[in-house]
Design an enzyme around this catalytic site. Sequence first.
Site, PDB file in Angstrom:
ATOM      1  N   ARG A  56     -34.730  13.876 -40.910  1.00 15.87           N
ATOM      2  CA  ARG A  56     -35.541  12.870 -40.740  1.00 15.87           C
ATOM      3  C   ARG A  56     -35.696  12.400 -39.291  1.00 15.87           C
ATOM      4  O   ARG A  56     -34.760  12.381 -38.390  1.00 15.87           O
ATOM      5  CB  ARG A  56     -35.302  11.590 -41.656  1.00 15.87           C
ATOM      6  CG  ARG A  56     -33.963  10.896 -40.968  1.00 15.87           C
ATOM      7  CD  ARG A  56     -33.638   9.926 -42.288  1.00 15.87           C
ATOM      8  NE  ARG A  56     -34.683   9.114 -42.319  1.00 15.87           N
ATOM      9  CZ  ARG A  56     -34.862   7.995 -43.294  1.00 15.87           C
ATOM     10  NH1 ARG A  56     -33.971   7.808 -44.295  1.00 15.87           N
ATOM     11  NH2 ARG A  56     -35.938   7.175 -43.225  1.00 15.87           N
TER      12      ARG A  56
ATOM     13  N   ALA B 217     -34.386  -0.813 -48.552  1.00 14.81           N
ATOM     14  CA  ALA B 217     -34.547  -2.161 -47.841  1.00 14.81           C
ATOM     15  C   ALA B 217     -35.105  -3.308 -48.699  1.00 14.81           C
ATOM     16  O   ALA B 217     -34.577  -4.439 -48.466  1.00 14.81           O
ATOM     17  CB  ALA B 217     -35.233  -1.994 -46.677  1.00 14.81           C
TER      18      ALA B 217
ATOM     19  N   ARG C 249     -38.791   1.151 -38.928  1.00 21.86           N
ATOM     20  CA  ARG C 249     -37.281   0.389 -38.832  1.00 21.86           C
ATOM     21  C   ARG C 249     -37.373  -0.411 -37.541  1.00 21.86           C
ATOM     22  O   ARG C 249     -37.160  -1.630 -37.473  1.00 21.86           O
ATOM     23  CB  ARG C 249     -36.273   1.172 -38.995  1.00 21.86           C
ATOM     24  CG  ARG C 249     -35.118   0.294 -39.111  1.00 21.86           C
ATOM     25  CD  ARG C 249     -33.840   1.162 -39.256  1.00 21.86           C
ATOM     26  NE  ARG C 249     -32.548   0.180 -39.270  1.00 21.86           N
ATOM     27  CZ  ARG C 249     -31.941  -0.374 -38.086  1.00 21.86           C
ATOM     28  NH1 ARG C 249     -32.259   0.202 -36.952  1.00 21.86           N
ATOM     29  NH2 ARG C 249     -30.913  -1.183 -38.301  1.00 21.86           N
TER      30      ARG C 249
HETATM   31  C1  LIG Z   1     -29.333   2.293 -37.266  1.00 28.56           C
HETATM   32  C2  LIG Z   1     -29.909   2.302 -38.668  1.00 28.56           C
HETATM   33  C3  LIG Z   1     -31.072   3.063 -38.681  1.00 28.56           C
HETATM   34  C4  LIG Z   1     -31.660   3.143 -40.103  1.00 28.56           C
HETATM   35  N1  LIG Z   1     -33.109   3.849 -40.225  1.00 28.56           N
HETATM   36  C5  LIG Z   1     -33.656   3.893 -41.365  1.00 28.56           C
HETATM   37  C6  LIG Z   1     -34.837   4.607 -41.576  1.00 28.56           C
HETATM   38  O1  LIG Z   1     -35.236   5.123 -40.610  1.00 28.56           O
HETATM   39  N2  LIG Z   1     -35.271   4.377 -42.822  1.00 28.56           N
HETATM   40  C7  LIG Z   1     -34.729   3.999 -43.798  1.00 28.56           C
HETATM   41  O2  LIG Z   1     -35.188   3.941 -45.006  1.00 28.56           O
HETATM   42  N3  LIG Z   1     -33.651   3.174 -43.798  1.00 28.56           N
HETATM   43  C8  LIG Z   1     -33.154   3.494 -42.425  1.00 28.56           C
HETATM   44  N4  LIG Z   1     -31.695   2.706 -42.539  1.00 28.56           N
HETATM   45  C9  LIG Z   1     -31.067   2.075 -43.371  1.00 28.56           C
HETATM   46  C10 LIG Z   1     -31.809   0.847 -44.122  1.00 28.56           C
HETATM   47  O3  LIG Z   1     -32.110  -0.104 -42.937  1.00 28.56           O
HETATM   48  C11 LIG Z   1     -30.913   0.166 -45.053  1.00 28.56           C
HETATM   49  O4  LIG Z   1     -30.658   1.104 -46.093  1.00 28.56           O
HETATM   50  C12 LIG Z   1     -31.580  -0.871 -45.758  1.00 28.56           C
HETATM   51  O5  LIG Z   1     -32.388  -1.521 -45.003  1.00 28.56           O
HETATM   52  C13 LIG Z   1     -30.429  -2.013 -46.304  1.00 28.56           C
HETATM   53  O6  LIG Z   1     -30.156  -2.896 -45.017  1.00 28.56           O
HETATM   54  P1  LIG Z   1     -28.726  -3.425 -44.778  1.00 28.56           P
HETATM   55  O7  LIG Z   1     -29.013  -4.605 -43.938  1.00 28.56           O
HETATM   56  O8  LIG Z   1     -27.965  -3.575 -46.267  1.00 28.56           O
HETATM   57  O9  LIG Z   1     -27.857  -2.226 -44.239  1.00 28.56           O
HETATM   58  P2  LIG Z   1     -28.142  -1.701 -42.714  1.00 28.56           P
HETATM   59  O10 LIG Z   1     -29.511  -1.729 -42.377  1.00 28.56           O
HETATM   60  O11 LIG Z   1     -27.213  -0.408 -42.444  1.00 28.56           O
HETATM   61  O12 LIG Z   1     -27.367  -2.768 -41.662  1.00 28.56           O
HETATM   62  C14 LIG Z   1     -26.037  -2.863 -41.385  1.00 28.56           C
HETATM   63  C15 LIG Z   1     -25.732  -3.661 -40.148  1.00 28.56           C
HETATM   64  O13 LIG Z   1     -24.331  -4.043 -40.059  1.00 28.56           O
HETATM   65  C16 LIG Z   1     -23.788  -3.527 -38.899  1.00 28.56           C
HETATM   66  N5  LIG Z   1     -22.468  -3.433 -38.919  1.00 28.56           N
HETATM   67  C17 LIG Z   1     -21.755  -1.939 -39.570  1.00 28.56           C
HETATM   68  N6  LIG Z   1     -20.646  -2.185 -39.883  1.00 28.56           N
HETATM   69  C18 LIG Z   1     -20.214  -3.569 -39.065  1.00 28.56           C
HETATM   70  C19 LIG Z   1     -18.987  -4.030 -38.945  1.00 28.56           C
HETATM   71  N7  LIG Z   1     -17.981  -3.774 -39.214  1.00 28.56           N
HETATM   72  N8  LIG Z   1     -19.106  -5.386 -38.405  1.00 28.56           N
HETATM   73  C20 LIG Z   1     -20.243  -5.758 -38.066  1.00 28.56           C
HETATM   74  N9  LIG Z   1     -21.360  -5.406 -38.137  1.00 28.56           N
HETATM   75  C21 LIG Z   1     -21.357  -4.168 -38.838  1.00 28.56           C
HETATM   76  C22 LIG Z   1     -24.777  -2.237 -38.333  1.00 28.56           C
HETATM   77  O14 LIG Z   1     -24.761  -2.192 -37.122  1.00 28.56           O
HETATM   78  C23 LIG Z   1     -26.222  -2.891 -39.003  1.00 28.56           C
HETATM   79  O15 LIG Z   1     -26.707  -3.447 -37.926  1.00 28.56           O
HETATM   80  C24 LIG Z   1     -31.031   2.423 -41.121  1.00 28.56           C
HETATM   81  C25 LIG Z   1     -29.890   1.810 -40.906  1.00 28.56           C
HETATM   82  C26 LIG Z   1     -29.407   1.870 -39.722  1.00 28.56           C
HETATM   83  C27 LIG Z   1     -27.970   1.042 -39.478  1.00 28.56           C
END
Ligand SMILES: Cc1cc2nc3c(=O)[nH]c(=O)nc-3n(C[C@H](O)[C@H](O)[C@H](O)COP(=O)(O)OP(=O)(O)OC[C@H]3O[C@@H](n4cnc5c(N)ncnc54)[C@H](O)[C@@H]3O)c2cc1C
Length: 474
Positions: free
Chosen positions: A210, A347, A127
């Site tokens: 994890r 992801a 990640r």
């Molecule tokens: C810190 C973290 C670590 C992760 N590590 C892993 C991993 O090791 N392996 C794995 O399989 N998946 C991991 N994931 C999950 C994975 O990235 C997601 O399930 C997937 O990629 C979907 O991505 P997304 O952009 O929808 O959500 P996310 O990756 O969860 O991103 C959401 C983003 O929105 C931001 N956010 C949240 N609430 C608010 C708000 N109210 N206002 C503004 N911004 C906000 C968060 O800080 C984050 O940057 C992780 C997610 C996070 C947040």
Amino acid sequence: MSSTDSVVDGVRRLSPTGISILVVGGGVGGMMTALESWRQGHDVRILERNPKLDTIGDCLGILPPGWSTLRFFPKMKEQFERESYDVEFSFWRYEGRLIEHRGEAEWNYPGAVHSAKDVRVPWMETRSSIANMLTQQCERLGIKVEYGNTAVSYDENENEAIVTIAKLDGTTAKETADIIVAADGVATTSHEHVTGRKVRAESSGYALYRGLIPMDLLKSKLSAATQEKFFSSPRGDFRIYMATDRHANIIITRDFVCYAITYKEDGHSKESWRAAVSADDVLKRLNETPGWDPELVDIISLIPEKSCVDWTLLWRDPQPQWASKGGRVVQLGDSAHSFLPTSGNGATQALEDALSLATCLRLAGKGKEQTATKVHNALRFERVSTIQKTGFANRRLMHHIDLDAAEAHPELITMTLPAWIWTHDPVEYAKENYAAAEAHVTNGAPFKNTNGPPGVTYEPWDIASEMGKETLST
Ligand SMILES: Cc1cc2nc3c(=O)[nH]c(=O)nc-3n(C[C@H](O)[C@H](O)[C@H](O)COP(=O)(O)OP(=O)(O)OC[C@H]3O[C@@H](n4cnc5c(N)ncnc54)[C@H](O)[C@@H]3O)c2cc1C
């Protein structure tokens, strides 16, 4: 190339559409939405809650559809290929006996054609590498990531979408754009505006330990036999160890060992990437099933202090409405649909959403953005919901398989990652189906998606029915 296209950092940007997009959430889905929106000619900014880039996390597997447009970002593609881990896949009994070595991902078999043209897509990335790669590409294109902005609520009127933001200094502000993309993860605050109700998170019955153990902490402390068993493959390994009601994914690379151990939860774990436990906690849990591979146990015992995340696997029923009634606010990635890790798709589907949404907005053009978000929703929901369900099926298979039978007949391990998932190109699909889906959305004309399992008609489902199967098979 048309006279109004431009090129920055080797990336060709299509002619400007005049559509303004505000992405809330700089995770994997939000960053890719920004990049693809920029490429499709939209004006885009990102608001992120964290005060700076957060690269916490361990391994991420992203399938070819998520990288369908990576070839258009040459420097990012080069970074991706350099930093990914081209490991080989295998199934193991928890006692440490190999059941089957499968090696390549199916999309890399000779003759297979996947949707990430010209890209070698290995099993695994980290990640931190993906977060850095996407953020650096945004910086090189001049896309602004504005940190320290937490979305509190969403709204819209006929002319614009509105998000209320809490700033780090305690003040609030309203930001507007033609379209606001709620890419703010599983705890999004967008449901009240988009669906009119809160979406309940329910236990899926399991949790996950994890994290990563860096190689420099491992090599000097392990016996020669353990080193031989774990570190002799030049490409590295992605091993799944199966036991009754639990399994461990162990990813062995040149730089680290990554572990993800799924176990039946008892209320201690949290849905937080910062909920740390010790190596002793993990060992206690493993030892509930006596007989784990002692060399794997040696590795697990070297988990550094405060580095193991105890993540509860919560579930939200598939909800079909991602675009608000007015069409100006749209949920994307985990905020629209969360995945169990055993689907291997969280992801990937966030990235697919990003590519589809940016394409639909370009096809619609300025003035028709509100329809574009609904068309995107109609093109994506059934595919995503069908893939969400595979997480339950894969977990049931791994937790309840007869290991003796699997050892004799490895073909019994029928993990669900079929070709219809990894051959899909969300950009091409949106282009080919936009007009028909638009007619469906605007005047109810018949429309059938073709991005799911061939020959299967989508059937709505919920967690209660899937958990029922879990009980039946125990
Ligand atoms: C810190 C973290 C670590 C992760 N590590 C892993 C991993 O090791 N392996 C794995 O399989 N998946 C991991 N994931 C999950 C994975 O990235 C997601 O399930 C997937 O990629 C979907 O991505 P997304 O952009 O929808 O959500 P996310 O990756 O969860 O991103 C959401 C983003 O929105 C931001 N956010 C949240 N609430 C608010 C708000 N109210 N206002 C503004 N911004 C906000 C968060 O800080 C984050 O940057 C992780 C997610 C996070 C947040």
